[in-house]
Motif scaffolding. Structure first.
Motif, PDB file in Angstrom:
ATOM      1  N   LEU A 199       0.807  -1.209   0.000  1.00  0.00           N
ATOM      2  CA  LEU A 199       0.000   0.000   0.000  1.00  0.00           C
ATOM      3  C   LEU A 199       0.847   1.269   0.000  1.00  0.00           C
ATOM      4  O   LEU A 199       0.600   2.187  -0.784  1.00  0.00           O
ATOM      5  CB  LEU A 199      -0.952  -0.001   1.204  1.00  0.00           C
ATOM      6  N   GLU A 200       1.849   1.334   0.862  1.00  0.00           N
ATOM      7  CA  GLU A 200       2.661   2.546   0.956  1.00  0.00           C
ATOM      8  C   GLU A 200       3.373   2.833  -0.370  1.00  0.00           C
ATOM      9  O   GLU A 200       3.402   3.966  -0.838  1.00  0.00           O
ATOM     10  CB  GLU A 200       3.675   2.435   2.098  1.00  0.00           C
ATOM     11  N   LYS A 201       3.943   1.811  -0.979  1.00  0.00           N
ATOM     12  CA  LYS A 201       4.631   2.004  -2.256  1.00  0.00           C
ATOM     13  C   LYS A 201       3.634   2.388  -3.350  1.00  0.00           C
ATOM     14  O   LYS A 201       3.893   3.273  -4.153  1.00  0.00           O
ATOM     15  CB  LYS A 201       5.380   0.741  -2.665  1.00  0.00           C
ATOM     16  N   THR A 245      -1.464   8.882  -8.035  1.00  0.00           N
ATOM     17  CA  THR A 245      -2.154  10.159  -7.837  1.00  0.00           C
ATOM     18  C   THR A 245      -3.598   9.928  -7.407  1.00  0.00           C
ATOM     19  O   THR A 245      -4.307  10.873  -7.095  1.00  0.00           O
ATOM     20  CB  THR A 245      -2.158  10.992  -9.134  1.00  0.00           C
ATOM     21  N   GLN A 246      -4.017   8.662  -7.388  1.00  0.00           N
ATOM     22  CA  GLN A 246      -5.395   8.322  -7.073  1.00  0.00           C
ATOM     23  C   GLN A 246      -5.445   6.871  -6.598  1.00  0.00           C
ATOM     24  O   GLN A 246      -4.700   6.035  -7.085  1.00  0.00           O
ATOM     25  CB  GLN A 246      -6.239   8.484  -8.334  1.00  0.00           C
ATOM     26  N   ALA A 247      -6.305   6.592  -5.640  1.00  0.00           N
ATOM     27  CA  ALA A 247      -6.470   5.224  -5.151  1.00  0.00           C
ATOM     28  C   ALA A 247      -7.941   4.844  -5.219  1.00  0.00           C
ATOM     29  O   ALA A 247      -8.816   5.639  -4.870  1.00  0.00           O
ATOM     30  CB  ALA A 247      -5.971   5.109  -3.711  1.00  0.00           C
ATOM     31  N   ILE A 297     -16.793   0.599  -7.810  1.00  0.00           N
ATOM     32  CA  ILE A 297     -15.883   1.422  -7.028  1.00  0.00           C
ATOM     33  C   ILE A 297     -16.573   1.715  -5.694  1.00  0.00           C
ATOM     34  O   ILE A 297     -17.645   2.311  -5.656  1.00  0.00           O
ATOM     35  CB  ILE A 297     -15.546   2.741  -7.750  1.00  0.00           C
ATOM     36  N   VAL A 298     -15.966   1.259  -4.598  1.00  0.00           N
ATOM     37  CA  VAL A 298     -16.555   1.463  -3.279  1.00  0.00           C
ATOM     38  C   VAL A 298     -15.797   2.518  -2.483  1.00  0.00           C
ATOM     39  O   VAL A 298     -16.240   2.927  -1.406  1.00  0.00           O
ATOM     40  CB  VAL A 298     -16.624   0.137  -2.482  1.00  0.00           C
ATOM     41  N   PHE A 299     -14.655   2.973  -3.022  1.00  0.00           N
ATOM     42  CA  PHE A 299     -13.856   3.979  -2.335  1.00  0.00           C
ATOM     43  C   PHE A 299     -12.915   4.620  -3.342  1.00  0.00           C
ATOM     44  O   PHE A 299     -12.387   3.948  -4.223  1.00  0.00           O
ATOM     45  CB  PHE A 299     -13.037   3.324  -1.216  1.00  0.00           C
ATOM     46  N   GLN A 300     -12.720   5.937  -3.176  1.00  0.00           N
ATOM     47  CA  GLN A 300     -11.802   6.653  -4.061  1.00  0.00           C
ATOM     48  C   GLN A 300     -11.217   7.850  -3.320  1.00  0.00           C
ATOM     49  O   GLN A 300     -11.948   8.587  -2.657  1.00  0.00           O
ATOM     50  CB  GLN A 300     -12.531   7.122  -5.312  1.00  0.00           C
ATOM     51  N   GLN A 301      -9.909   8.002  -3.407  1.00  0.00           N
ATOM     52  CA  GLN A 301      -9.232   9.190  -2.875  1.00  0.00           C
ATOM     53  C   GLN A 301      -8.208   9.649  -3.892  1.00  0.00           C
ATOM     54  O   GLN A 301      -7.620   8.842  -4.600  1.00  0.00           O
ATOM     55  CB  GLN A 301      -8.508   8.897  -1.558  1.00  0.00           C
ATOM     56  N   SER A 320      -3.755   4.676   6.226  1.00  0.00           N
ATOM     57  CA  SER A 320      -4.523   4.032   7.295  1.00  0.00           C
ATOM     58  C   SER A 320      -6.017   4.017   6.970  1.00  0.00           C
ATOM     59  O   SER A 320      -6.704   3.032   7.235  1.00  0.00           O
ATOM     60  CB  SER A 320      -4.265   4.712   8.640  1.00  0.00           C
ATOM     61  N   VAL A 321      -6.527   5.094   6.379  1.00  0.00           N
ATOM     62  CA  VAL A 321      -7.942   5.132   5.987  1.00  0.00           C
ATOM     63  C   VAL A 321      -8.200   4.114   4.879  1.00  0.00           C
ATOM     64  O   VAL A 321      -9.178   3.358   4.935  1.00  0.00           O
ATOM     65  CB  VAL A 321      -8.346   6.557   5.523  1.00  0.00           C
ATOM     66  N   ILE A 322      -7.343   4.095   3.880  1.00  0.00           N
ATOM     67  CA  ILE A 322      -7.509   3.161   2.763  1.00  0.00           C
ATOM     68  C   ILE A 322      -7.450   1.721   3.266  1.00  0.00           C
ATOM     69  O   ILE A 322      -8.266   0.885   2.885  1.00  0.00           O
ATOM     70  CB  ILE A 322      -6.473   3.432   1.664  1.00  0.00           C
ATOM     71  N   ARG A 323      -6.514   1.433   4.153  1.00  0.00           N
ATOM     72  CA  ARG A 323      -6.383   0.078   4.702  1.00  0.00           C
ATOM     73  C   ARG A 323      -7.656  -0.309   5.465  1.00  0.00           C
ATOM     74  O   ARG A 323      -8.180  -1.408   5.293  1.00  0.00           O
ATOM     75  CB  ARG A 323      -5.163   0.007   5.615  1.00  0.00           C
TER      76      ARG A 323
END
Length: 87
Positions: free
Chosen positions: A43-45, A51-53, A61-65, A73-76
């Motif tokens: 995840l960190e790498k 530029t987007q996850a 798509i259930v989550f996007q940042q 930590s939020v993504i995890r």
């Protein structure tokens, strides 16, 4: 130089790390002008190179940042929650 393509004293692991460094550099150089889809368990790498996850679940798509909003930590946490729902 040995005939198997390895430099004396360098095993396969050293060559793989060099290849990963080359790929990372290539992605950094082109990410402003090209779109890449990268799938990784690191995840960190992944976030450092992106530029987007996105998190996909059931083809949706259930989550996007994007950009500065990306917080590992939020993504995890969201990933664990969404995967738990599916399994």
């Amino acid at each position: 130089r040995r005939h198997d393509g390895q430099t004396a004293g360098q095993g396969p692991v050293m060559i793989i790390y060099h290849a990963v460094d080359i790929l990372d550099s290539f992605i950094r150089d082109l990410k402003g002008s090209h779109t890449f889809v990268m799938v990784t368990h690191n995840l960190e790498k992944g976030l450092a190179l992106s530029t987007q996850a996105l998190i996909l679940s059931g083809g949706e798509i259930v989550f996007q940042q994007k950009g500065e909003e990306m917080d590992p930590s939020v993504i995890r946490d969201v990933y664990r929650e969404k995967v738990k729902e599916v399994t």
